[in-house]
Design a protein around this motif. Structure first.
Motif, mmCIF file in Angstrom:
data_model
loop_
_atom_site.group_PDB
_atom_site.id
_atom_site.type_symbol
_atom_site.label_atom_id
_atom_site.label_comp_id
_atom_site.label_asym_id
_atom_site.label_seq_id
_atom_site.Cartn_x
_atom_site.Cartn_y
_atom_site.Cartn_z
ATOM 1 N N LEU A 179 0.857 -1.185 0.000
ATOM 2 C CA LEU A 179 0.000 0.000 0.000
ATOM 3 C C LEU A 179 0.890 1.230 0.000
ATOM 4 O O LEU A 179 1.762 1.378 0.859
ATOM 5 N N GLU A 180 0.684 2.121 -0.984
ATOM 6 C CA GLU A 180 1.409 3.392 -1.043
ATOM 7 C C GLU A 180 0.477 4.517 -0.631
ATOM 8 O O GLU A 180 -0.580 4.714 -1.237
ATOM 9 N N LEU A 181 0.869 5.279 0.384
ATOM 10 C CA LEU A 181 0.063 6.388 0.882
ATOM 11 C C LEU A 181 0.464 7.682 0.185
ATOM 12 O O LEU A 181 1.649 8.016 0.109
ATOM 13 N N GLY A 182 -0.518 8.424 -0.337
ATOM 14 C CA GLY A 182 -0.236 9.708 -0.964
ATOM 15 C C GLY A 182 0.602 9.574 -2.211
ATOM 16 O O GLY A 182 1.673 10.181 -2.330
ATOM 17 N N CYS A 183 0.111 8.816 -3.176
ATOM 18 C CA CYS A 183 0.904 8.530 -4.388
ATOM 19 C C CYS A 183 1.120 9.755 -5.253
ATOM 20 O O CYS A 183 2.132 9.850 -5.957
ATOM 21 N N GLY A 184 0.179 10.720 -5.243
ATOM 22 C CA GLY A 184 0.332 11.917 -6.069
ATOM 23 C C GLY A 184 0.570 11.565 -7.519
ATOM 24 O O GLY A 184 -0.160 10.759 -8.108
ATOM 25 N N ASN A 185 1.612 12.138 -8.120
ATOM 26 C CA ASN A 185 1.980 11.792 -9.497
ATOM 27 C C ASN A 185 3.353 11.142 -9.560
ATOM 28 O O ASN A 185 4.052 11.207 -10.571
ATOM 29 N N SER A 186 3.734 10.503 -8.459
ATOM 30 C CA SER A 186 5.001 9.781 -8.397
ATOM 31 C C SER A 186 4.962 8.544 -9.290
ATOM 32 O O SER A 186 3.898 7.987 -9.577
ATOM 33 N N GLN A 187 6.131 8.094 -9.700
ATOM 34 C CA GLN A 187 6.252 6.870 -10.485
ATOM 35 C C GLN A 187 6.731 5.688 -9.638
ATOM 36 O O GLN A 187 7.152 4.665 -10.174
ATOM 37 N N LEU A 188 6.635 5.820 -8.319
ATOM 38 C CA LEU A 188 7.121 4.773 -7.432
ATOM 39 C C LEU A 188 6.437 3.434 -7.698
ATOM 40 O O LEU A 188 7.103 2.394 -7.756
#
Length: 276
Positions: free
Chosen positions: A63-72
């Motif tokens: 689970l990634e919190l606060g993904c925004g526009n990241s490419q993670l």
């Protein structure tokens, strides 16, 4: 080269906020995500990939919190970690993330479902799911993720914290709500990874709260500007955990020209000025 070092990167098209307090405004993020294609807070994946790979297995549910526009999430997927759920409070970020992943050839469907009277829009792209949700009120069942990741998201909660040694009650309440939610959704022996500016002497009072069963360790990465990579392992806390953690020697800061102009530096400087 990551976006903080590339003068032609997309984030250069975004007007920086006048002060750090703007980062607390949902309207600011919606405007920003409407115009900005991509920005990586606290360096891109290549800078901490070795740390991630030491702690995440390919079959982990993440689970990634606060993904925004990241490419993670895409970088994790390329490394064989395919069961990924990304959340963000911004409906614009969720929609743009969906469009970006579809444009890169991921096949999926767009759907919605209701939970506790709220409608959440989900994009299922292979095993990458993108969800509009609040990290302070996670809409997931207990013990359903192996790994939870946040990269710079928790730092926003400290924007108006006041004295970092004695944060405002509202800040404490929000940070604890986030951490309690993370602890709840982690499976037994699950891992919470926090990538942050927050130094150990400011984060430890939260991480070591008696409500949590995780152990706490950290590493640093970065060149002139150092970031902290915390690893919290659920169910691994010992009675002497807090006393056994050695004090970290703070690295000296020798910033490159690009880092002085980067938003990470501006963000940190504004927070320090706002809370002084």
């Amino acid at each position: 080269m990551d976006t903080a070092q590339n003068p032609d990167s997309d984030h250069k098209k975004t007007d920086l906020p006048s002060s750090a307090s703007a980062y607390l405004d949902p309207n600011y993020w919606n405007r920003r995500f409407s115009n900005e294609e991509h920005y990586e807070w606290f360096k891109d994946y290549s800078h901490f990939r070795h740390l991630m790979q030491s702690h995440i297995k390919p079959n982990s549910s993440v689970l990634e919190l606060g993904c925004g526009n990241s490419q993670l999430c895409e970088e994790l997927y390329k490394d064989g970690i395919t069961d990924i759920t990304c959340i963000d409070l911004s409906s614009v970020a969720v929609e743009r993330m969906k469009e970006r992943l579809l444009s890169k050839g991921y096949e999926g469907v767009f759907c919605g479902y209701f939970l506790n009277s709220f409608c959440f829009l989900v994009t299922s792209l292979s095993e990458i799911k993108v969800l509009e949700a609040d990290m302070l009120d996670l809409p997931f069942s207990n013990e359903c993720f192996d790994v939870v990741i946040e990269k710079g998201t928790m730092d926003v909660l400290f924007v108006d914290s006041g004295d970092p040694w004695n944060p405002q009650p509202t800040t404490i309440s929000k940070v604890m709500a986030m951490l309690e939610g993370v602890h709840k959704v982690l499976k037994p022996n699950g891992i919470f990874i926090s990538i942050t500016f927050g130094q150990p002497h400011f984060r430890k009072p939260f991480f070591h709260n008696a409500k949590f069963t995780w152990s706490v360790e950290w590493s640093t990465f970065g060149d002139g500007f150092h970031y902290f990579f915390y690893i919290l392992r659920k169910g691994r806390r010992s009675l002497d955990d807090e006393d056994s953690i050695e004090k970290i020697q703070m690295p000296s800061i020798s910033l490159y020209h690009e880092e002085l102009e980067g938003e990470d530096y501006i963000f940190r400087t504004n927070i320090e000025e706002l809370n002084s």
